[in-house]
Design a protein around this motif. Structure first.
Motif, PDB file in Angstrom:
ATOM      1  N   THR A  69       0.823  -1.217   0.000  1.00  0.00           N
ATOM      2  CA  THR A  69       0.000   0.000   0.000  1.00  0.00           C
ATOM      3  C   THR A  69       0.852   1.261   0.000  1.00  0.00           C
ATOM      4  O   THR A  69       0.462   2.289  -0.556  1.00  0.00           O
ATOM      5  CB  THR A  69      -0.963   0.011   1.206  1.00  0.00           C
ATOM      6  OG1 THR A  69      -1.899   1.069   1.046  1.00  0.00           O
ATOM      7  CG2 THR A  69      -0.229   0.234   2.517  1.00  0.00           C
ATOM      8  N   TRP A  70       2.059   1.197   0.586  1.00  0.00           N
ATOM      9  CA  TRP A  70       2.940   2.364   0.602  1.00  0.00           C
ATOM     10  C   TRP A  70       3.455   2.675  -0.808  1.00  0.00           C
ATOM     11  O   TRP A  70       3.613   3.837  -1.176  1.00  0.00           O
ATOM     12  CB  TRP A  70       4.100   2.111   1.550  1.00  0.00           C
ATOM     13  CG  TRP A  70       5.017   3.279   1.696  1.00  0.00           C
ATOM     14  CD1 TRP A  70       6.242   3.471   1.104  1.00  0.00           C
ATOM     15  CD2 TRP A  70       4.778   4.458   2.480  1.00  0.00           C
ATOM     16  NE1 TRP A  70       6.777   4.669   1.472  1.00  0.00           N
ATOM     17  CE2 TRP A  70       5.903   5.311   2.316  1.00  0.00           C
ATOM     18  CE3 TRP A  70       3.727   4.876   3.300  1.00  0.00           C
ATOM     19  CZ2 TRP A  70       5.997   6.546   2.948  1.00  0.00           C
ATOM     20  CZ3 TRP A  70       3.834   6.113   3.926  1.00  0.00           C
ATOM     21  CH2 TRP A  70       4.951   6.932   3.745  1.00  0.00           C
ATOM     22  N   HIS A  71       3.704   1.612  -1.612  1.00  0.00           N
ATOM     23  CA  HIS A  71       4.294   1.795  -2.936  1.00  0.00           C
ATOM     24  C   HIS A  71       3.273   1.793  -4.072  1.00  0.00           C
ATOM     25  O   HIS A  71       3.641   2.108  -5.214  1.00  0.00           O
ATOM     26  CB  HIS A  71       5.336   0.702  -3.208  1.00  0.00           C
ATOM     27  CG  HIS A  71       6.574   0.831  -2.373  1.00  0.00           C
ATOM     28  ND1 HIS A  71       7.588   1.712  -2.668  1.00  0.00           N
ATOM     29  CD2 HIS A  71       6.951   0.191  -1.232  1.00  0.00           C
ATOM     30  CE1 HIS A  71       8.547   1.606  -1.758  1.00  0.00           C
ATOM     31  NE2 HIS A  71       8.191   0.696  -0.881  1.00  0.00           N
ATOM     32  N   GLN A  72       2.008   1.435  -3.796  1.00  0.00           N
ATOM     33  CA  GLN A  72       1.051   1.273  -4.892  1.00  0.00           C
ATOM     34  C   GLN A  72       0.774   2.578  -5.627  1.00  0.00           C
ATOM     35  O   GLN A  72       0.412   2.574  -6.803  1.00  0.00           O
ATOM     36  CB  GLN A  72      -0.261   0.666  -4.369  1.00  0.00           C
ATOM     37  CG  GLN A  72      -0.928   1.446  -3.246  1.00  0.00           C
ATOM     38  CD  GLN A  72      -2.150   2.200  -3.707  1.00  0.00           C
ATOM     39  OE1 GLN A  72      -2.483   2.225  -4.877  1.00  0.00           O
ATOM     40  NE2 GLN A  72      -2.854   2.819  -2.763  1.00  0.00           N
ATOM     41  N   HIS A  73       1.005   3.718  -4.967  1.00  0.00           N
ATOM     42  CA  HIS A  73       0.755   5.000  -5.627  1.00  0.00           C
ATOM     43  C   HIS A  73       1.775   5.275  -6.730  1.00  0.00           C
ATOM     44  O   HIS A  73       1.504   6.066  -7.644  1.00  0.00           O
ATOM     45  CB  HIS A  73       0.799   6.127  -4.596  1.00  0.00           C
ATOM     46  CG  HIS A  73      -0.092   5.886  -3.420  1.00  0.00           C
ATOM     47  ND1 HIS A  73      -1.456   5.951  -3.502  1.00  0.00           N
ATOM     48  CD2 HIS A  73       0.192   5.543  -2.133  1.00  0.00           C
ATOM     49  CE1 HIS A  73      -1.986   5.672  -2.309  1.00  0.00           C
ATOM     50  NE2 HIS A  73      -1.006   5.415  -1.472  1.00  0.00           N
ATOM     51  N   THR A  74       2.940   4.631  -6.644  1.00  0.00           N
ATOM     52  CA  THR A  74       3.988   4.897  -7.631  1.00  0.00           C
ATOM     53  C   THR A  74       4.163   3.753  -8.633  1.00  0.00           C
ATOM     54  O   THR A  74       4.690   3.979  -9.725  1.00  0.00           O
ATOM     55  CB  THR A  74       5.338   5.138  -6.924  1.00  0.00           C
ATOM     56  OG1 THR A  74       5.655   4.018  -6.089  1.00  0.00           O
ATOM     57  CG2 THR A  74       5.279   6.397  -6.069  1.00  0.00           C
TER      58      THR A  74
END
Length: 527
Positions: free
Chosen positions: A250-255
């Motif tokens: 979830t921390w990296h899904q935006h990128t």
């Protein structure tokens, strides 16, 4: 039962899920209550075969994706900020509740060995992630309480599983080591976290190279089971492994995920999780028949175990109240002595936090996983189901009223520094800066005048809206109502053209997708 009849039963269960959820929304009930009672009613229908639940299979099928979904939706920054409070609930409250329930059970049934009483305590002590989500999605809580409950429900299963395994081993061998239990818990937790870090990091690197959004969605769906099963194969906590994997994802899904992947993946995942959560409550209700039959029938169960079940349920609730209020008192004392900066919850928030401990699938699965011939197995099954039924029906249906009574407010320390309107204004300014840079060619000639004008006008409007939000809200609601009416008119015309044979299916689908995006954007902006 052959495969065809099993498949028919599964389809019937999904139809029941839709009907029961509709009934719950119609009568204002929590869906978990309708599903649990509906499943229990269906279990006793004439001609329906007895449903026997394989506890290991239930945990493996349902728990990993629901844990991953909870971790995916959680606010990671607030999780870190309140990690001490979450650990107090996920570890301290579980251990304390287990001890209280064990003492009460031994008092009620002196012939039961202490290890058996501890096994019951371990089974019923951790509040359930699925049940917590089913209750929390219907209420609005301050951010601190929300993150405490969400974080606890994600992590406390590991504590309960460790206690359960040691209690079962102690009942079989007659020996118990508290030092060994603590050491085992730390090993399982740290090992599970390491597995989660490895799997989550591998997912981040892997999806960057997949490219195809459907492959990414499929890989992300499998992520839950991969992390859980790998953790269990390495004899560490599959629960912690899955949660850690979800937090990294979830921390990296935006990128690493594209907009299309996020939209389609969210739609798919939402439906899958809805069906899984609902199926869990249906299965719990369906398992009532087997539990009652093992206890000798309704009459026997109620006569012999009704009062002890109520006593254990009360002990469970009182233990949670004692831990939460005791922890809050300790925070007050430490703050008064200058030893802590954490703000106490207060009576209202502590009451809500104490009342929100709903049990569910993990409790049932642990109870059913007790080996045949385990001392007091039937008693533990009945007590476990009574705890699930009591917490879902009583606490699940009254939590909203308790929250209304508490009159909870959001403290300034928990609010974000920027409002949504202010964040949107900052985003619009960044977009305008990029447009201003790219609107001119290398010689300084303006080549995108309309685009520049559009973004200038948009940025000015958003900044003005952030400064005077209350003034613009009614105007914008009316504006987007008109947009939605225009979208509906465009869709009607598009369908008319298609029905008249003037456009083909491909044209219909492409233009309809544009209308869908416009409609979703208007609905989001209006909200």
């Amino acid at each position: 039962m052959d495969g065809t009849h099993l498949f028919e039963l599964v389809i019937a269960m999904f139809l029941a899920i839709i009907a029961l959820n509709y009934a719950a929304h119609r009568f204002g009930l929590p869906p978990s209550v309708a599903l649990l009672t509906g499943g229990a009613t269906l279990a006793f229908l004439p001609g329906l075969p007895t449903i026997t639940v394989d506890p290991e299979l239930v945990l493996v099928i349902f728990l990993p994706p629901l844990l991953l979904d909870g971790a995916w939706a959680i606010a990671v920054a607030r999780l870190r900020r309140h990690m001490v409070g979450i650990a107090s609930l996920a570890v301290g409250a579980v251990f304390f509740t287990c001890a209280v329930v064990a003492v009460v059970t031994h008092f009620l049934f002196p012939s039961l060995p202490w290890a058996v009483c501890a096994a019951l305590g371990a089974i019923v002590s951790p509040p359930d992630a699925v049940s917590a989500r089913a209750v929390l999605e219907r209420v609005r809580l301050p951010r601190r309480l929300q993150i405490l409950l969400e974080g606890e429900s994600l992590l406390n299963d590991a504590s309960g599983l460790v206690l359960f395994r040691f209690a079962v081993a102690a009942a079989a061998t007659g020996t118990f080591s508290s030092v060994g239990a603590v050491g085992s818990f730390l090993l399982l937790a740290v090992g599970g976290a390491l597995v989660g870090v490895v799997v989550g990091t591998a997912w981040v690197k892997f999806v960057r190279h997949l490219g195809d959004e459907y492959l990414i969605i499929a890989a992300t769906t499998l992520l839950a089971w991969i992390s859980y099963l790998l953790g269990e194969q390495l004899h560490v906590s599959g629960v912690i492994a899955t949660v850690t994997t979800g937090l990294i994802a979830t921390w990296h899904q935006h990128t690493v995920l594209s907009a299309a992947t996020r939209m389609r993946g969210t739609s798919f995942w939402t439906v899958m999780v809805f069906l899984m959560e609902a199926a869990v409550f249906i299965l719990i209700g369906l398992s009532l028949r087997d539990v009652v039959e093992r206890g000798g029938g309704f009459g026997t169960v109620i006569a012999s175990m009704g009062l002890p079940a109520i006593a254990i349920l009360v002990a469970l609730v009182v233990a949670r109240f004692a831990w939460v209020f005791g922890s809050d008192l300790a925070i007050k004392v430490c703050k008064a002595l200058g030893l802590a900066r954490t703000r106490p919850l207060g009576v209202g928030a502590a009451t809500v936090l104490s009342w929100a401990g709903v049990r569910g699938v993990v409790t049932l699965a642990l109870a059913l996983s007790l080996p045949e011939g385990f001392p007091g197995r039937d008693l533990i099954l009945v007590m476990s189901f009574a705890v699930i039924l009591g917490t879902v029906l009583v606490q699940g249906t009254t939590l909203g009223r308790v929250i209304a009574w508490a009159k909870l407010t959001e403290p300034d320390s928990e609010r974000a520094r920027l409002t949504m309107s202010e964040a949107e204004a900052a985003m619009a300014k960044a977009q305008l800066t990029t447009i201003q840079r790219l609107a001119y060619d290398a010689e300084g000639k303006l080549i995108h005048p309309r685009l520049l004008e559009q973004y200038q006008r948009r940025a000015a409007a958003i900044v003005d809206y952030a400064a005077r939000t209350e003034h613009y809200v009614p105007v914008l609601h009316a504006h987007f109502d008109v947009v939605l009416e225009a979208v509906a008119s465009g869709r009607r015309e598009l369908i008319r053209l298609h029905r008249a044979g003037e456009i083909d299916d491909e044209t219909l689908q492409e233009l309809e997708r544009d209308l869908d995006l416009e409609e979703l954007s208007a609905i989001s902006a209006k909200a």
